[in-house]
Enzyme design. Sequence first.
Site, short mmCIF file in Angstrom:
data_model
loop_
_atom_site.label_atom_id
_atom_site.label_comp_id
_atom_site.label_asym_id
_atom_site.label_seq_id
_atom_site.Cartn_x
_atom_site.Cartn_y
_atom_site.Cartn_z
N GLU A 264 0.90 -1.16 0.00
CA GLU A 264 0.00 0.00 0.00
C GLU A 264 0.93 1.20 0.00
O GLU A 264 1.69 1.39 0.95
CB GLU A 264 -0.88 -0.08 1.25
CG GLU A 264 -2.09 0.81 1.17
CD GLU A 264 -1.87 2.11 1.85
OE1 GLU A 264 -1.19 2.99 1.25
OE2 GLU A 264 -2.37 2.28 2.97
N CYS A 301 -2.54 7.88 4.64
CA CYS A 301 -2.54 7.50 3.22
C CYS A 301 -3.82 8.00 2.54
O CYS A 301 -3.89 8.03 1.32
CB CYS A 301 -2.37 6.01 3.05
SG CYS A 301 -3.37 5.09 4.20
P1 NAP Z 1 9.15 3.79 4.03
O1 NAP Z 1 10.41 4.52 3.73
O2 NAP Z 1 8.40 3.28 2.88
O3 NAP Z 1 9.52 2.59 4.99
C1 NAP Z 1 8.54 1.66 5.46
C2 NAP Z 1 9.23 0.37 5.87
O4 NAP Z 1 9.76 -0.28 4.73
C3 NAP Z 1 10.41 0.57 6.81
O5 NAP Z 1 10.48 -0.49 7.73
C4 NAP Z 1 11.59 0.54 5.86
O6 NAP Z 1 12.77 0.12 6.47
C5 NAP Z 1 11.15 -0.46 4.82
N1 NAP Z 1 11.79 -0.17 3.53
C6 NAP Z 1 11.66 0.96 2.81
N2 NAP Z 1 12.37 0.89 1.67
C7 NAP Z 1 12.96 -0.32 1.69
C8 NAP Z 1 13.87 -0.97 0.81
N3 NAP Z 1 14.28 -0.40 -0.32
N4 NAP Z 1 14.31 -2.19 1.16
C9 NAP Z 1 13.91 -2.78 2.31
N5 NAP Z 1 13.08 -2.20 3.19
C10 NAP Z 1 12.61 -0.99 2.88
O7 NAP Z 1 8.16 4.68 4.89
P2 NAP Z 1 8.41 5.65 6.13
O8 NAP Z 1 9.81 5.54 6.64
O9 NAP Z 1 7.36 5.36 7.08
O10 NAP Z 1 8.13 7.09 5.55
C11 NAP Z 1 8.75 7.57 4.42
C12 NAP Z 1 7.70 8.02 3.41
O11 NAP Z 1 6.78 6.95 3.17
C13 NAP Z 1 6.78 9.15 3.87
O12 NAP Z 1 7.38 10.40 3.71
C14 NAP Z 1 5.57 8.93 3.00
O13 NAP Z 1 5.76 9.52 1.75
C15 NAP Z 1 5.49 7.45 2.84
N6 NAP Z 1 4.48 6.80 3.72
C16 NAP Z 1 3.32 6.38 3.16
C17 NAP Z 1 2.39 5.76 3.95
C18 NAP Z 1 1.10 5.24 3.37
O14 NAP Z 1 0.12 5.22 4.07
N7 NAP Z 1 1.09 4.76 2.16
C19 NAP Z 1 2.60 5.54 5.29
C20 NAP Z 1 3.80 5.96 5.84
C21 NAP Z 1 4.73 6.59 5.02
P3 NAP Z 1 13.65 1.17 7.31
O15 NAP Z 1 12.69 2.06 7.99
O16 NAP Z 1 14.45 0.31 8.20
O17 NAP Z 1 14.43 1.99 6.41
#
Ligand code: NAP
Length: 527
Positions: A264, A301
């Site tokens: 998602e 989201c």
């Molecule tokens: P994220 O960067 O997508 O990370 C979510 C989880 O996935 C974390 O545990 C992260 O690990 C892991 N992950 C991310 N990229 C990865 C990769 N290339 N390989 C392996 N694992 C990976 O989300 P976030 O840290 O919560 O927030 C960053 C951005 O995500 C926000 O600014 C927003 O744009 C978006 N977000 C969207 C939603 C939604 O509802 N769709 C919710 C939250 C955030 P690590 O944290 O250990 O790096």
Amino acid sequence: MINGNNIIACDYALADNESFKAFDPSTGAHLEGAFQKANTLMVNNALNAATAAFKVYKHVAPADKAKFLRAIASEIAALGEILVNRAVAESGLPVARLTGELGRTTGQLHMFANLVEEGSWVDAVIDTANPERTPLPKPDIRRMYSPIGPVVVFGASNFPLAFSVAGGDTASALASGCPVIVKVHPAHPGTSALVGQAISKAAKETGMPDGVFSLLFDDGYGIGAELVKHEQTKAVAFTGSYHGGMALLKMAQERKSVIPVFTEMGSINPVVLLPAILDSQAESVAAKYASSITLGAGQFCTNPGLILAVKSTGLDRFLSALGYAIEITPSATMLTTGIWKNYASLSDKIIAEPGIKLIAKSTAVNTEKANQSVAAIATVGASDFIANKKYSEEIFGPWSLVVVCDNIAQLQQVIESLDGQLTTTVMAEKDELSKHTGILNALADISGRVILNNVPTGVEVCAAMQHGGPFPATSDSRFTSVGTGAIYRFVRPIAWQDWDDSLLPLELQAANPLKIWRQIDNNLTKD
Ligand code: NAP
């Protein structure tokens, strides 16, 4: 060291290179506790244990699975204030929000307990034999959904309880009969450890097999990648960024055995304001949307990041009321420094782009706290919006872009230019809806949930909910990650041909006292 039923968790005496700490995002200060980073051995141990547990857990009777889910809910509820306070400290979200989220988390577990106990979700179909059929006799075929195997769940940063360790993904996977391995979100490791211990305790209390649940900590990408690539992982559930979700999907597609990955990845949730409602209720619609855009510092989201309307005096009134409300919205602590930096940089960048006109920015910024969100709204003309794809990218935070259209036909073109969305919304007077069926159809074509006269934030957890839309909102729009339907991500249908009743799963036996199957009328299936 807390190392219960596959809690691979926290140790207050670990060396720095083996552990990481939690931060309070409102101060940047370290919080109590150090969390042991998982390694390859721990990943292998968790998956070996989950694979062994699957052989037993998939056969656990529905009533016993329901007991396990209810015991998790009780253990989490018993943590009460301790859990809420730790989640507040790690996320910067207010107590009231996290108290509500705790209720949603335990409520979801009870909902899945009721679902498995009732049993009809397996969609058992009994299609009996017809030995008299010519030219060939018809066999007896019986089909139902069965669990897929160990599921890897990535905790989401924006729901430290309801979409994290014991959130909707874990509850639906455990309900389906799949063991779960959670990779914690590094923004709330203490919250994750508490919830993980509650699940382990519930598993022991209710006699579930060792390995039915494991929790792994890491503050980088390494462990998540190992989990997705591991041959014993059979499905993955993720909520987060587009880049994170796509990276995990790509890894899964490059495996020797390809597995389903349900990501998602967010959405800008377009909202259409039709002319008559702007004329009659511009100010009250603006008040409703100011609250929705800024709720939880916009970190949902389903945040309404795009508003579409036709030029009119009603739209001018809406913009002026929305602008005033945004200007006085107090700043709020964002979940992590990374999310705050991302929001600040993307909102600043878009405001400087050609055709974008800033309408209002919050002036009520708390300078004593760190990582403060500054709410903002801007407008853009429809042609500029359609010409520039990056204007439709998600800006995660209290931001919304209003697209000003010349007429309804142009508004429809804007909708048709958009990618897949979790939700779309129409604000309208009841009697103008029938004049705009083209708009309504276009909205349904691009989204998983179409809302009338409300806001997209607030996702009801229920049987009919659809939280998943066409790509890139989610990787597979046929499924939902909220509500009872979420269970179907972790099962596959198995058809049994010509088996004796006594050898079939209980749900497929003709003598099944639950009578939860669909009996097919053989007259209809005759050639
Ligand atoms: P994220 O960067 O997508 O990370 C979510 C989880 O996935 C974390 O545990 C992260 O690990 C892991 N992950 C991310 N990229 C990865 C990769 N290339 N390989 C392996 N694992 C990976 O989300 P976030 O840290 O919560 O927030 C960053 C951005 O995500 C926000 O600014 C927003 O744009 C978006 N977000 C969207 C939603 C939604 O509802 N769709 C919710 C939250 C955030 P690590 O944290 O250990 O790096």
